[in-house]
Motif scaffolding. Structure first.
Motif, PDB file in Angstrom:
ATOM      1  N   ASP A  95      26.640 -52.305   7.595  1.00  0.00           N
ATOM      2  CA  ASP A  95      26.095 -53.664   7.550  1.00  0.00           C
ATOM      3  C   ASP A  95      25.051 -53.917   8.641  1.00  0.00           C
ATOM      4  O   ASP A  95      24.830 -55.052   9.045  1.00  0.00           O
ATOM      5  CB  ASP A  95      27.227 -54.685   7.650  1.00  0.00           C
ATOM      6  CG  ASP A  95      27.995 -54.573   8.959  1.00  0.00           C
ATOM      7  OD1 ASP A  95      27.846 -53.545   9.668  1.00  0.00           O
ATOM      8  OD2 ASP A  95      28.747 -55.509   9.287  1.00  0.00           O
ATOM      9  N   ASP A  96      24.366 -52.863   9.089  1.00  0.00           N
ATOM     10  CA  ASP A  96      23.366 -53.015  10.142  1.00  0.00           C
ATOM     11  C   ASP A  96      21.994 -53.191   9.504  1.00  0.00           C
ATOM     12  O   ASP A  96      21.405 -52.233   8.993  1.00  0.00           O
ATOM     13  CB  ASP A  96      23.370 -51.799  11.062  1.00  0.00           C
ATOM     14  CG  ASP A  96      22.443 -51.971  12.255  1.00  0.00           C
ATOM     15  OD1 ASP A  96      21.470 -52.747  12.171  1.00  0.00           O
ATOM     16  OD2 ASP A  96      22.685 -51.315  13.278  1.00  0.00           O
ATOM     17  N   PRO A  97      21.448 -54.405   9.520  1.00  0.00           N
ATOM     18  CA  PRO A  97      20.165 -54.646   8.851  1.00  0.00           C
ATOM     19  C   PRO A  97      18.999 -53.880   9.471  1.00  0.00           C
ATOM     20  O   PRO A  97      18.062 -53.502   8.770  1.00  0.00           O
ATOM     21  CB  PRO A  97      19.974 -56.153   8.982  1.00  0.00           C
ATOM     22  CG  PRO A  97      20.807 -56.556  10.148  1.00  0.00           C
ATOM     23  CD  PRO A  97      21.970 -55.607  10.164  1.00  0.00           C
ATOM     24  N   SER A  98      19.052 -53.624  10.782  1.00  0.00           N
ATOM     25  CA  SER A  98      17.941 -52.917  11.421  1.00  0.00           C
ATOM     26  C   SER A  98      17.808 -51.498  10.895  1.00  0.00           C
ATOM     27  O   SER A  98      16.701 -50.964  10.804  1.00  0.00           O
ATOM     28  CB  SER A  98      18.099 -52.920  12.944  1.00  0.00           C
ATOM     29  OG  SER A  98      19.266 -52.234  13.328  1.00  0.00           O
ATOM     30  N   VAL A  99      18.933 -50.892  10.524  1.00  0.00           N
ATOM     31  CA  VAL A  99      18.882 -49.536   9.977  1.00  0.00           C
ATOM     32  C   VAL A  99      18.201 -49.568   8.605  1.00  0.00           C
ATOM     33  O   VAL A  99      17.316 -48.754   8.313  1.00  0.00           O
ATOM     34  CB  VAL A  99      20.286 -48.911   9.893  1.00  0.00           C
ATOM     35  CG1 VAL A  99      20.217 -47.507   9.295  1.00  0.00           C
ATOM     36  CG2 VAL A  99      20.938 -48.855  11.274  1.00  0.00           C
ATOM     37  N   TYR A 100      18.600 -50.516   7.760  1.00  0.00           N
ATOM     38  CA  TYR A 100      17.962 -50.635   6.449  1.00  0.00           C
ATOM     39  C   TYR A 100      16.471 -50.917   6.599  1.00  0.00           C
ATOM     40  O   TYR A 100      15.644 -50.381   5.855  1.00  0.00           O
ATOM     41  CB  TYR A 100      18.618 -51.744   5.617  1.00  0.00           C
ATOM     42  CG  TYR A 100      19.961 -51.362   5.059  1.00  0.00           C
ATOM     43  CD1 TYR A 100      20.064 -50.480   3.985  1.00  0.00           C
ATOM     44  CD2 TYR A 100      21.133 -51.876   5.600  1.00  0.00           C
ATOM     45  CE1 TYR A 100      21.297 -50.133   3.466  1.00  0.00           C
ATOM     46  CE2 TYR A 100      22.367 -51.533   5.084  1.00  0.00           C
ATOM     47  CZ  TYR A 100      22.443 -50.661   4.019  1.00  0.00           C
ATOM     48  OH  TYR A 100      23.663 -50.297   3.505  1.00  0.00           O
TER      49      TYR A 100
END
Length: 154
Positions: A95-100
């Motif tokens: 759930d890490d948006p920065s990775v996406y």
């Protein structure tokens, strides 16, 4: 000491401090990780990757090390390897948006439009701030005129 030096912007001194700490405790994953961050911040991406690899040898479930490894790989144009690192980070913390977001950037730089849009959509679903970031990020220039990309940013 290394963290404090890094916070002061004395990155070369911070790296030397991490090197000293690692002489005493070569299996300190956090020192390897912090060393990687400092090296990345001065543009020594290959050395940063090696430090992240060492950190991950001792703590393979460090999602942030996988993420930063991906960033460093992307900075030297190794996008497939960066995406593989991002995938490992997402296995640990899905759930890490920065990775996406960074994965979307890597795909956009490869002109893989659909994969870039899918990952950017996921980042925006998790944190709407990535919509505004994508509007000006030059990594998306190659897909900026794409209709799906434009709709996503509305």
């Amino acid at each position: 000491r290394g963290v404090a030096l890094g916070n002061l912007g004395r990155l070369d001194d911070a790296i030397a401090s991490y090197d000293n700490a690692l002489e005493f405790k070569p299996d300190d994953h956090q020192a390897w990780y912090n060393r990687g961050v400092a090296l990345g911040n001065i543009g020594r991406f290959d050395d940063a990757i090696a430090s992240y690899d060492n950190a991950l040898e001792f703590k393979p479930d460090d999602h942030q090390a996988w993420y930063n490894r991906g960033v460093a790989l992307g900075n030297i144009g190794r996008f497939d390897d960066a995406i593989a690192s991002y995938d490992k980070a997402l296995e640990i913390k899905p759930d890490d948006p920065s990775v996406y977001y960074n994965k979307a950037c890597a795909y956009a730089l490869q002109n893989k439009i659909q994969l870039a849009i899918e990952n950017l959509q996921q980042a925006i679903n998790l944190d709407v701030k990535y919509k505004d970031m994508a509007k000006t990020n030059t990594d998306f220039d190659s897909i900026r005129d794409n209709e799906q990309f434009q709709e996503l940013l509305q």
